[in-house]
Design an enzyme around this catalytic site. Structure first.
Site, PDB file in Angstrom:
ATOM      1  CB  SER B   8      -0.916   0.022   1.221  1.00 27.62           C
ATOM      2  OG  SER B   8      -0.172   0.288   2.390  1.00 27.62           O
ATOM      3  CB  CYS B   9       1.847   3.783  -1.746  1.00 23.92           C
ATOM      4  SG  CYS B   9       0.799   3.903  -3.204  1.00 23.92           S
ATOM      5  N   PRO B  10       0.595   5.944   0.081  1.00 17.63           N
ATOM      6  CG  PRO B  10       1.934   7.629   0.984  1.00 17.63           C
ATOM      7  CD  PRO B  10       2.003   6.334   0.235  1.00 17.63           C
ATOM      8  CB  THR B  16      -0.275   0.205  -4.151  1.00 19.17           C
ATOM      9  OG1 THR B  16      -0.436   1.245  -3.194  1.00 19.17           O
ATOM     10  CG2 THR B  16      -1.023  -1.036  -3.697  1.00 19.17           C
TER      11      THR B  16
END
Lengths: 150, 530
Positions: B8-10, B16
């Protein structure tokens, strides 16, 4: 569904030498194509994302991106830089910039094309083929051909 | 080897998926099988539970909290940022392999010590391996249709999980204030501390800080800490309401939810009122946000139109629709209680106990409490009838938090990780007569918890009256025991009610619908970490 990229979203000879200017040039391409309604707002969102964690990747890649209210359709703008620009990657400046624009409220199906793009970007041969592409049409063709949602 | 991973990423649109692709590619190159769950913007397809079960190790390449962590409990885990997976996926795979091997070498038979050993070998790398968080042994939920009941519970749980830290911080600070006060004052500290200044009155507070507060005075610090706790408590109902609405409508729900919760507190509707305003505000915001509006208006919808309309409606509804009946209820109950004076003391104890434990700081609780405290003016010694009523009310009010504390201690498996943590602080809150300590449990599962509390409270109230315990202090719980008439019987009454209530909690939690309960538990866990 609108294509992720068209030749007019590619600039193969960007001469700017800092992140801000390069990003802005690519944003202007998206704005001119009507894919971004408010260039300034989108730039602010990209800047905010970049501030969280620089998006430079090994292999001379910069990957600015954001989800933004100002984006109407998932889009990609590609820029090749005349001179390398530092994008925060550990191994040196970036020569190939992918600006990914995602609508804030896009449904999942809509965003799958971007997921597919991100997955392709990891592969060095894909990136190399874009590095080697001589003009905007070739860049656009390669991406349209290779990036297919799962 | 087989690995499962979560990325996951911001932003959820690039890293992601790059991390997922990189890990899968690097895994294949090294001869391992890697399955990645991408928790990104394009939706997230949960890993097949069978694949998770078969995995040797787990990789978290996540910059956001991993959703559904409990699925991976007990497996060797490497936790790296998403960037590391993108930049150096082969390194991450190697690290994961090392963690699995270390785990196997260190503890061939026992899972428990394995991750710790893994940490040793992987510590050299930038990220440390650490044990996947322990979790109730809930079977990983297969993708399922989400029913109305489940949705409502999810909304409630979201509100509760955001409220818990307020309860913990506020409750412990208030209790700490009492504790410091009992040291700082020669006697009656737990009463004195509440009388020094009204910490909710800004002008009075500032004046006290200027003139009354002294850095070297323990009394000053006790007062300050007590009021800081009260401030945190002031957000309890707004946060519950606000985050219920948030769970329903996402961001647009926050404003009407918070304002509605604040208003619910103001009109004395307590946490049950806050649940109502949370649902009202949430669905209102959701509905308005789905209006088809002209393009020009769309931009101002989230910043002006939705908050404006939803707050207005929730505010009016709380003030005019929820408020007046509560006032009538309040008045009616007070008259009724006053009329009861003179009837059987034990019956009065039962009624007060039921009221104290029904809504934990809500209208019924307040009526009972105010009835007791206002009666104190007619008492001169702690053996008088009004002092006995006060004792019964205080004792009963201590039961719910003590009961959940006991229940989570003896049957931890029935509760989620955040609930078990709440249970620990509930000991202190219960001893300090802070009934609100049980609200997270009551709000998450009102139909099971509230009746259990009420029975325990009734038992305690009845016993306290039967024993003739009495106290002149309006607050302080266990810390004012030295002031109590017949202190040992007073404590016995609390103890019995606590045990009865905790036993009921355990029974209804365990009975009920068992699979659903564990499922709900898993949900709360998920929500709490997301």
């Amino acid at each position: 569904m609108t294509a992720l990229i068209t030749p007019d979203l590619v600039d193969v000879a960007i001469a700017d030498t800092d992140r801000e200017a390069v990003t802005r040039r690519l944003i202007d391409l998206l704005a001119a194509a009507g894919r971004v309604t408010d260039a300034e707002a989108f730039h602010a969102d990209v800047r905010a994302r970049e501030a969280q964690m620089a998006t430079g990747m090994p292999g001379g890649i910069g990957l600015p991106h954001a989800r933004s209210e100002a984006v109407t359709v998932p889009s990609l703008a590609v820029g090749k830089l005349v001179e390398g620009v530092d994008w925060g990657a550990p191994d040196g400046p970036a020569r190939l910039i992918f600006l990914i624009a995602a609508p804030a409220s896009g449904d999942a199906d809509h965003l799958k094309i971007l997921a597919a793009l991100a997955r392709r970007l990891v592969h060095p041969e894909f990136r190399q083929s874009l590095m080697d592409a001589p003009d905007a049409a070739t860049v656009s063709d390669i991406i349209t051909r290779e990036v297919v949602p799962a | 080897m087989k690995f499962v991973a979560v990325s996951s990423c911001p932003t959820g649109i690039a890293h992601t998926y790059m991390a997922a692709e990189a890990l899968e590619t690097a895994g294949k190159a090294a001869g391992h099988e890697v399955h990645v769950e991408t928790q990104g913007a394009a939706g997230s397809t949960p890993l097949d539970p069978a694949v998770v079960a078969a995995a040797d190790g787990v990789i978290f390449a996540a910059d956001l909290e991993v959703q559904g962590k409990d699925r991976f409990a007990g497996k060797p885990l490497v936790d790296v940022g998403v960037k590391k997976a993108v930049h150096d996926a082969p390194g991450v795979i190697a690290q994961a392999v090392a963690a699995v091997e270390a785990a196997r070498a260190a503890a061939p038979s026992s899972d428990a010590s394995a991750p710790a050993a893994a940490a040793g070998t992987a510590a050299a790398a930038t990220a440390a391996a650490k044990p996947a968080p322990a979790a109730p042994a809930a079977a990983p939920a297969a993708p399922r249709k989400v029913g109305v009941g489940t949705r409502i519970r999810q909304y409630l749980m979201t509100g509760v999980s955001y409220m818990i830290p307020f309860v913990a911080a506020g409750g412990i600070l208030i209790a700490l204030g009492f504790l410091l006060a009992t040291i700082a004052w020669p006697e009656n500290g737990a009463i004195e501390v509440t009388k020094v200044v009204d910490g909710t009155n800004g002008g009075e507070l500032v004046a006290w800080i200027a003139d009354g507060f002294s850095l070297g005075s323990l009394q000053s610090w006790a007062v300050l800490v007590f009021w800081i706790g009260k401030w945190a408590f002031a957000f309890l109902v707004p946060a519950l309401s606000g985050y219920i609405a948030y769970a329903i409508a996402d961001r647009p729900g926050i404003v009407p939810g918070f304002v509605g919760g604040f208003a619910a507190g103001l009109v004395g509707a307590g946490f049950l009122g806050g649940i109502v305003t949370g649902f009202l505000g949430g669905f209102l915001a959701l509905w308005i946000s789905r209006w088809k509006v002209p393009k020009g208006v769309r931009g101002v919808m989230p910043v002006v139109v939705i908050p404006l309309l939803s707050v207005l409606v929730v505010g009016v509804a709380t003030a005019l629709i929820i408020g007046p009946p509560l006032k009538a209820l309040n008045d009616g109950l007070t008259n009724w209680l006053n009329g009861l004076t003179g009837t059987s003391a034990v019956l009065l104890g039962v009624i007060l106990g039921l009221m104290m434990c029904f809504d934990l700081g809500g209208p019924l609780n307040k009526v009972a409490y105010v009835f007791a405290t206002t009666g104190l003016v007619n008492a001169t010694t702690s053996a008088d009838a009004p002092a006995q009523i006060m004792a019964a009310v205080m004792a009963a009010g201590m039961v719910p938090p003590l009961a959940v504390a006991l229940a989570t201690a003896v049957r931890p498996k029935l509760f989620t990780e955040p609930e078990r943590e709440s249970g620990k602080s509930a000991w202190l809150l219960g001893l300090s007569f802070i009934s609100e300590g049980a609200i997270p449990f009551a709000a998450a599962d009102p139909l099971r918890m509230i009746p259990s509390f009420m029975v325990g409270g009734a038992v305690t109230g009845a016993l306290s009256m039967a024993f003739g315990a009495g106290v002149l202090a309006p607050h302080g719980g266990f810390w004012v025991t030295p002031l109590v008439h017949k202190p040992f019987l007073f404590l016995l009454a609390i103890l019995v009610g606590m045990v009865v209530s905790a036993a009921l909690v355990v029974v209804v939690k365990g009975l009920g619908k068992k699979p659903e309960a564990t499922e709900a538990a898993a949900e709360l866990e998920e929500i709490a970490v997301s």
